[in-house]
Structure formats: C-alpha cells, structure tokens
Motif scaffolding. Sequence first.
Motif, short mmCIF file in Angstrom:
data_model
loop_
_atom_site.label_atom_id
_atom_site.label_comp_id
_atom_site.label_asym_id
_atom_site.label_seq_id
_atom_site.Cartn_x
_atom_site.Cartn_y
_atom_site.Cartn_z
N ASN A 168 58.80 -4.46 90.96
CA ASN A 168 58.31 -5.80 90.63
C ASN A 168 57.61 -5.82 89.29
O ASN A 168 56.79 -4.95 88.99
N ILE A 169 57.96 -6.83 88.47
CA ILE A 169 57.24 -7.09 87.21
C ILE A 169 56.17 -8.12 87.53
O ILE A 169 56.45 -9.31 87.65
N HIS A 170 54.93 -7.65 87.68
CA HIS A 170 53.85 -8.55 88.11
C HIS A 170 52.93 -8.85 86.93
O HIS A 170 52.49 -7.95 86.22
N ALA A 171 52.61 -10.14 86.73
CA ALA A 171 51.88 -10.59 85.55
C ALA A 171 50.37 -10.53 85.72
O ALA A 171 49.66 -11.53 85.53
N SER A 172 49.86 -9.36 86.09
CA SER A 172 48.42 -9.13 86.10
C SER A 172 48.18 -7.63 86.11
O SER A 172 49.11 -6.84 86.27
N LEU A 173 46.93 -7.26 85.93
CA LEU A 173 46.54 -5.86 86.01
C LEU A 173 46.08 -5.60 87.44
O LEU A 173 44.90 -5.73 87.76
N LEU A 174 47.03 -5.29 88.29
CA LEU A 174 46.72 -5.09 89.70
C LEU A 174 45.65 -4.00 89.87
O LEU A 174 45.58 -3.07 89.07
N PRO A 175 44.78 -4.16 90.91
CA PRO A 175 44.87 -5.10 92.03
C PRO A 175 44.24 -6.48 91.77
O PRO A 175 44.13 -7.27 92.70
N ARG A 176 43.87 -6.77 90.53
CA ARG A 176 43.33 -8.09 90.24
C ARG A 176 44.49 -9.08 90.15
O ARG A 176 45.48 -8.83 89.50
N TRP A 177 44.30 -10.21 90.80
CA TRP A 177 45.24 -11.33 90.80
C TRP A 177 46.60 -11.00 91.40
O TRP A 177 47.63 -11.15 90.78
N ARG A 178 46.55 -10.52 92.65
CA ARG A 178 47.75 -10.53 93.46
C ARG A 178 48.09 -11.99 93.77
O ARG A 178 47.22 -12.84 93.79
N GLY A 179 49.37 -12.27 94.03
CA GLY A 179 49.73 -13.62 94.46
C GLY A 179 50.57 -14.38 93.46
O GLY A 179 51.13 -13.82 92.52
N ALA A 180 50.62 -15.70 93.67
CA ALA A 180 51.64 -16.54 93.04
C ALA A 180 51.36 -16.98 91.62
O ALA A 180 52.28 -17.25 90.87
N ALA A 189 45.37 -17.81 86.83
CA ALA A 189 44.10 -17.38 87.42
C ALA A 189 43.25 -16.60 86.43
O ALA A 189 42.02 -16.74 86.40
N ALA A 190 43.88 -15.77 85.61
CA ALA A 190 43.13 -14.97 84.65
C ALA A 190 42.42 -15.85 83.64
O ALA A 190 41.26 -15.59 83.28
N ILE A 191 43.09 -16.90 83.16
CA ILE A 191 42.44 -17.80 82.20
C ILE A 191 41.36 -18.63 82.90
O ILE A 191 40.26 -18.82 82.37
#
Length: 301
Positions: free
Chosen positions: A106-118, A123-125
């Motif tokens: 998965n290419i996930h657009a956050s620095l996990l584990p911060r901001w899991r989800g849709a 959310a970061a901004i």
Amino acid sequence: MRIAFMGSPDFAVPALRALHDAGHEIAAVYCQPPRPAGRGQKETPCPVHRAALDLGLPVRTPARLKRDAVEHEAFAALNLDAAVVAAYGLILPKAMLDAPRRGCLNIHASLLPRWRGAAPIHAAILAGDAESGITIMRMEEGLDTGPMLLKDAVPIGPDTTVQALHDRLAEIGARLILQALAEDPAPVPQPEDGVTYAPKLTKEDGRLDWSQDAAALERRVRALNPWPGTFFTLGGEQIRVLAAQVAAGDGAPGAALDDAALIGCGTGALRLTRLQRPGRAAMDAEAFLRGFALPRGTVLG
C-alpha cells in the motif's frame, strides 16, 4: 514483475504510470466503477480507469469484494508477484491479501502510524503537523496496521495547500513503490504509540465554526479545498471560502469586523481573500465584495 494495480483517484495515477514505464507487467488494474458526474450525470470513469485505458491495460471495476468468491478466484488466477494499492476505495479481504507471492503493498499518504484511515493528507494540515510523507506498507486485515517497508517525509509549510501536498506525495509514492518492488526491504512493525486516525470527510466538515481559533480555521480552508470545500451561510446562500489569512482583530465570532471580509473568530480574526457564490465564478475578495457586501457587523452562519 507481474503485478496488479488497485487505485482510483488522481493520487494513484503517477504510481500506475511509473510502474508501467518501469516495465512491470501489469496484469490488471482495479478501480472504482464509473459514477455519474457533471451536469448531465453521465457515467464517468475515475482517473485511474482513464489512465489505464490510455496505457492499454485491462481494467476491472467490481462494486464490492468482501464476499465475492468469483472476484477472489479471478484475482488469484492472475498469478501475481505483488499487488500495489493506492487509495483504491475498497477493503481487500484476506483471500486477496494472501494471493500475491509478495503480498499487497500500500502507498499510504502519511508517516504511519500517524493518520491511518481515509483522509491522511487533509488531516495532517488540519492538525497543524510540521511534516507529512509516504509510507509503503505491506497490507494486512487491520486498517493501515501492516508492517512498514519504506518512508519518506516532506515538510508542511504555513502556506501549504492540500492540493500541493497531495501532488508532492503522489510523486513520492510513485518513486517509493518502484524502490520497494526492486529492493524488497525488510518489513518493520509499526510502533504502538503515536497512532491517530483520519476519518472519511463529509460535506459538513467544511462548515466554518467561527468559535474556533483563527489559525485552526485558516488551516481548515487550506486543508479542505477543493473538496469538500469550506463555507459559511448568509442570506440563505452557502458561500465558499477558497483562501484566507490569519489577521489582527478582535470581535464576536462570525461577525464582520470591517467592510473588507475580516471576520472575528474564537481567538483572533480571519481575513477572507477568495470567495465563491453558488453557480458563480470564484473571485478575490475585493471583486467579490463589489457584488456581495459584507458590511461591518454582518454575522456569518
């Protein structure tokens, strides 16, 4: 490498094109089914669907996967080395997660584990984070809980918009997924602390609550445009706020503090700099106010 690509929005398109250009054998592209769009409500394929057709790749658009044994069997029959997933929009059942030899990445657009989800970019901004990034992870049944393979971070500046961050992260995701497939890095479990969630956004999330701090409202404007869009109500109209700046000022929350769209907030004030009425073109505040005045004392809903 023989792969399937699974994604739907613009965010996923650079990764699909990068995989194709790198010479990977893309056995199938999975994306959301065409949906009605525009004034004519014509069935319109999603951005990944359109890109796949441009590249001459086979496309599958199942409406659901969870209990569809036929889809599970068809996926397994692709005989995949790996599947690459980027904002696909459907949850993959265990039968599909386990089918590729190297799993589903998965290419996930956050620095996990911060901001899991849709909605991790928004959310970061919204939260005022100093940075965001991309995590390549190996998927499992939990929501974005799988072990991490690669990460790359980018700063979020005081003027960073969600569109600018989205585009930068899409580019990084395309680069990192090529690296992950080439290098097969060792998976690293996500830490148990620092977990946060970014739920799916709704239209109502765009309503500006003037009792909030001006800085938080300014971040909301940057985070939620173009979708779902930030707005206030006045005279029965929903007025979109497309850009704003924190400004000096003190007054009742939601009240215009001057005649130039300076609005009081719970703490501080917000200068509205770009607005749009329903069915009209977006305008800078000066031009907007010539046709839709917000005199001092006007209270916005």
